[in-house]
Design an enzyme around this catalytic site. Structure first.
Site, short mmCIF file in Angstrom:
data_model
loop_
_atom_site.label_atom_id
_atom_site.label_comp_id
_atom_site.label_asym_id
_atom_site.label_seq_id
_atom_site.Cartn_x
_atom_site.Cartn_y
_atom_site.Cartn_z
N GLU A 43 -9.51 24.47 -54.53
CA GLU A 43 -10.04 24.16 -53.19
C GLU A 43 -11.40 24.80 -52.98
O GLU A 43 -12.31 24.18 -52.44
CB GLU A 43 -9.09 24.69 -52.12
N HIS A 93 -3.98 23.50 -47.01
CA HIS A 93 -3.96 23.39 -48.47
C HIS A 93 -3.50 22.00 -48.90
O HIS A 93 -4.13 21.36 -49.75
CB HIS A 93 -3.04 24.46 -49.05
N GLN A 145 -1.00 20.63 -65.12
CA GLN A 145 -0.25 20.14 -63.96
C GLN A 145 -0.60 18.70 -63.61
O GLN A 145 0.27 17.88 -63.30
CB GLN A 145 -0.54 21.05 -62.75
#
Length: 389
Positions: free
Chosen positions: A337, A114, A219
């Site tokens: 992702e 990740h 974010q």
């Protein structure tokens, strides 16, 4: 007294016995344990006031020796068909609640796959992993007050967003709302001193599934230089069942090789890495199977790092693994992702998605190996996106 029939192949057999908080109409919340498709009221079965509580905290604080004793008594009741009839409730007749009062919440970033994927997305011209990543479990302090139980609707958050082609930010609903499929570890026994990796099982009570919802556009604008804040703090969902560490001995495995060797306080004599398989469904369509076994840092290492500076641990603290992703595309635990930043849409029946739309539902389930070929289930954590007000 009554007998409980556990369906063949159930992930909630006698080798599991996860704990949760339940209620039935006309009753107060109490501690229950799931057996098959039934919930056993422990306040009526074991006759201890610690189970007549609206959270697991008092029970968790009693410590490992008592966890072992209580588990043995529950097993005996079930195996001897000695559960009081008024203590057994079909699962579909109870309401499930937040299982513990959350004291503090820390979220880690423990998956190398990740972290590498996000590094390639966010910093394509640099090394994907930052220099500290393989020396310590990177994490941030989250917001305990917005942890909610599975089934709670998630309101689309609002905040500042800045598009790459805009000179200044604007304000509005997140347009890149995402998930993070994780596992959470719940502290039972508090400590005022650092907790070493080999003392992990004496402090951590159990494990639940976590979906740490993420507003990627909020974010991206806020996280430099101090990291996640409003893009994460609006909601984190957890499953209603906490699987005790005592049920996960068969699932213990070694972490991937850690190079360079961690500093002494992060070394384990026997790893607490776990072979847990997650499944992510988006509007009823399976889109990913993240494997927890690939996580670089173990939960014992994460807890050791959390407390090595002298920070205390309290009953009800939860620390989460961070997004779980494997090496393959169908093992990615976040939609940023899975869709590679929105460039590769996911097909959901006759629709496609890049990020979450209003009305979308996400369900994350998980299971681990148990004794004699059985499976240990963690249940499911679900959430549906509702529009910003």
């Amino acid at each position: 007294m009554t007998a409980i029939v556990v369906p063949d192949g159930s992930e909630f057999g006698i080798n599991n016995l996860p704990y949760g908080i339940f209620s039935v109409p006309g009753s107060e919340k109490a501690v229950g344990v799931r057996v098959g498709d039934a919930v056993v009221d422990l306040s009526k079965s074991l006759g201890d006031s610690v189970f007549a509580q609206p959270t697991l905290n008092a029970f968790m604080a009693r410590g490992r020796a008592w966890w072992i004793e209580a588990r043995a008594r529950i097993v005996e009741l079930i195996e001897t068909d000695a559960v009081p009839a008024d203590a057994m409730h079909p699962l579909d007749t109870v309401s499930l609640h937040l299982p513990f009062e959350v004291a503090d919440y820390v979220d880690f970033y423990a998956s190398e796959h990740h972290a590498t994927n996000l590094g390639r997305l966010f910093r394509p011209d640099s090394e994907p992993l930052l220099p500290n990543w393989k020396h310590l479990p990177v994490g941030y302090h989250g917001r305990a007050g917005t942890i909610v139980v599975s089934g709670t609707d998630i309101t689309r958050p609002r905040g500042q967003r800045k598009a790459p082609d805009r000179p200044t930010p604007d304000f509005g609903p997140s347009l890149r709302l995402d998930i993070e499929a994780e596992m959470g570890f719940v502290v039972g026994v508090p400590s005022e001193t650092p907790i070493g990796t080999d003392d992990f099982e004496n402090h951590v009570f159990g494990v639940c599934i976590v979906n740490d919802w993420s507003a990627r556009d909020i974010q991206a604008w806020e996280y430099v230089p101090l990291g996640p804040n409003l893009g994460k703090s609006f909601a984190t969902s957890i499953s209603p069942w906490v699987v005790p560490l005592l049920a996960l001995e068969e699932a213990r495995i070694a972490t991937p090789e850690q190079v360079p060797e961690p500093l002494p306080y992060l070394r384990e004599s026997r790893s607490w890495a776990l072979d847990i398989e997650l499944t992510v469904e988006w509007n009823g369509h399976e889109v990913s199977r993240p494997p927890y076994r690939t996580m670089y840092w173990s939960p014992a290492q994460m807890l050791a790092h959390c407390t090595v500076n002298g920070a205390s641990a309290r009953t009800g603290d939860m620390f989460a693994s961070g997004t779980i992703s494997g090496p393959d595309k169908n093992q990615r635990g976040a939609f940023i992702e899975l869709t590679w930043g929105g460039k590769e849409p996911v097909t959901l029946g006759d629709q496609t998605r890049t990020f979450l739309e209003d009305g979308d539902t996400v369900a994350i389930s998980a299971s681990a190996p148990g004794p004699s070929g059985t499976r240990i289930g963690f249940g499911t954590v679900t959430g549906r996106i509702t529009p910003s007000p």
